[in-house]
Enzyme design. Sequence first.
Site, PDB file in Angstrom:
ATOM      1  N   TYR A 143      -1.608  -1.286  10.895  1.00  0.00           N
ATOM      2  CA  TYR A 143      -2.002  -1.624   9.790  1.00  0.00           C
ATOM      3  C   TYR A 143      -0.868  -1.263   8.510  1.00  0.00           C
ATOM      4  O   TYR A 143      -0.387  -2.329   8.219  1.00  0.00           O
ATOM      5  CB  TYR A 143      -3.328  -1.121   9.067  1.00  0.00           C
ATOM      6  CG  TYR A 143      -3.411  -1.200   7.555  1.00  0.00           C
ATOM      7  CD1 TYR A 143      -3.705  -2.474   7.061  1.00  0.00           C
ATOM      8  CD2 TYR A 143      -3.212  -0.123   6.613  1.00  0.00           C
ATOM      9  CE1 TYR A 143      -3.584  -2.488   5.621  1.00  0.00           C
ATOM     10  CE2 TYR A 143      -3.157  -0.461   5.415  1.00  0.00           C
ATOM     11  CZ  TYR A 143      -3.398  -1.715   4.610  1.00  0.00           C
ATOM     12  OH  TYR A 143      -3.726  -1.715   3.361  1.00  0.00           O
ATOM     13  N   LYS A 170       2.187  -3.784   6.590  1.00  0.00           N
ATOM     14  CA  LYS A 170       2.506  -3.918   5.394  1.00  0.00           C
ATOM     15  C   LYS A 170       4.217  -3.963   5.038  1.00  0.00           C
ATOM     16  O   LYS A 170       4.833  -4.445   4.474  1.00  0.00           O
ATOM     17  CB  LYS A 170       1.936  -2.587   4.354  1.00  0.00           C
ATOM     18  CG  LYS A 170       0.154  -2.929   4.463  1.00  0.00           C
ATOM     19  CD  LYS A 170       0.008  -4.190   3.572  1.00  0.00           C
ATOM     20  CE  LYS A 170      -1.399  -4.289   3.240  1.00  0.00           C
ATOM     21  NZ  LYS A 170      -1.878  -5.752   2.762  1.00  0.00           N
ATOM     22  N   SER A 226       0.670  -1.323   0.086  1.00  0.00           N
ATOM     23  CA  SER A 226       0.035   0.009   0.005  1.00  0.00           C
ATOM     24  C   SER A 226       0.758   1.318   0.115  1.00  0.00           C
ATOM     25  O   SER A 226       1.931   1.307   0.514  1.00  0.00           O
ATOM     26  CB  SER A 226      -0.812   0.006   1.232  1.00  0.00           C
ATOM     27  OG  SER A 226      -1.619   1.143   1.466  1.00  0.00           O
TER      28      SER A 226
END
Length: 362
Positions: A171, A175, A147
């Site tokens: 989050y 990643k 992302s």
Amino acid sequence: MQLTSRADRTATVSPVNVRPRSDRTVLVTGGAGYIGSHTAVALLEQGFEVIIVDDLSNSSARAVEVVGHLTGRNVTFIEGDLTDSTVVASVFASHPIDAVIHFAGLKAVGESVEQPLRYYRTNLLSTMNLLEAMQSNGVFDLVFSSSATVYGDPDTVPIPESAPLRTTNPYGATKLMIEDICRDVAASDPRWNISLLRYFNPVGAHPSGQLGEDPNGIPNNLVPFVMQVAVGRRDEVAVFGDDYDTPDGTGVRDYIHVVDLALGHIAALDRRGGRCEAYNLGTGNGSSVLEIIAAASAASGVEIPYRLADRRPGDIATSLADPTRANTELGWRADRALDVMLTDAWRWQSGNPNGFASDTAS
Ligand code: NAD
Ligand code: UD1
């Protein structure tokens, strides 16, 4: 048609994959979800065999049915939790897998701040199980859903892949950790071929209007929220900040059509030559919140009410991809325009006001 045996694949270090697509089976984790289902359609349309594994924690089995219906192809669907290593091992033991596209995971930034352990556990453990099963079965081609969040608040825009990596929430940390794990794994064995795809802001839906984004509860992201206002499920859009250093003061993002994004995964599957490479998947064009609301009004023919509100904590002013590396190395380009993104999103939302529950509720 003869598939290469697992043992053969383990032994082969081939710089060029010459096998036809109809011979290649792709495991799509999280394939019942928003981006995974659109990618499954694109893979099937281009002749790949597809196996989907999803625990349906944030999706509907109906999406997999629609994938089969749209393509007229068989899709193998396994409902299972990738954090369970026995599930992952059994998927590899019972299917001839050639490559993996790994979408499965949790993705809500705010929720990750409230439930960090759940995010670290799900996202990291799923990926570890997958990488271990791939290695022990001689499967070395992986495309991973990263992302633009790995760039944090960037120093400059458009953002090249070489920009510093940093994150501000659990989050994003998952990643970045998974990217690091992939880089280390790829460095340990030249057979690995890993593409880390850093998505900017995926929006839109399949042009049929039968497949689209179906968020649980109140949407966090702008376009699904705007669409739910347009269809009458919510009263108005709150515009999170109008005092950013942008042309109209509202946040600017690089929105990309989910079908273009899906095609980026196929381009990455065909990539050869580097063990682990990161690619920005974006258009390189920015749109503000007010521009999105105006474009969604035009696409839907519905006046979309909005009010100016405080900034959302953690948001940045501008996020914009430099997609040059994906354009040149993958031969891929996002070419669907903003009005197409919003027209397709509206076709999905207006035809399915309650998402995948719409056609089963009656
Ligand atoms: P999604 O929630 O629609 O799809 C993810 C799928 O993974 C869901 O179907 C869910 O049920 C499944 N899943 C979750 N945990 C699982 C587990 N333990 N085992 C098996 N399946 C599991 O999300 P999406 O928007 O399609 O995103 C796909 C990927 O792309 C995610 O990794 C996400 O972090 C990443 N990503 C998404 C965006 C975005 O804006 N949508 C942006 C950047 C990156
Ligand atoms: C969010 C995620 C990010 C993820 C990205 C793509 C957060 C904090 N960040 O970022 O990690 O990579 O999605 O999926 O959730 N906006 C409004 N009103 C709304 C919703 C959004 O004004 O109701 C604004 C935001 O302030 C932003 C823009 O719309 O300026 C886009 O927001 P959103 O769709 O949530 O995407 P990102 O902020 O880029």
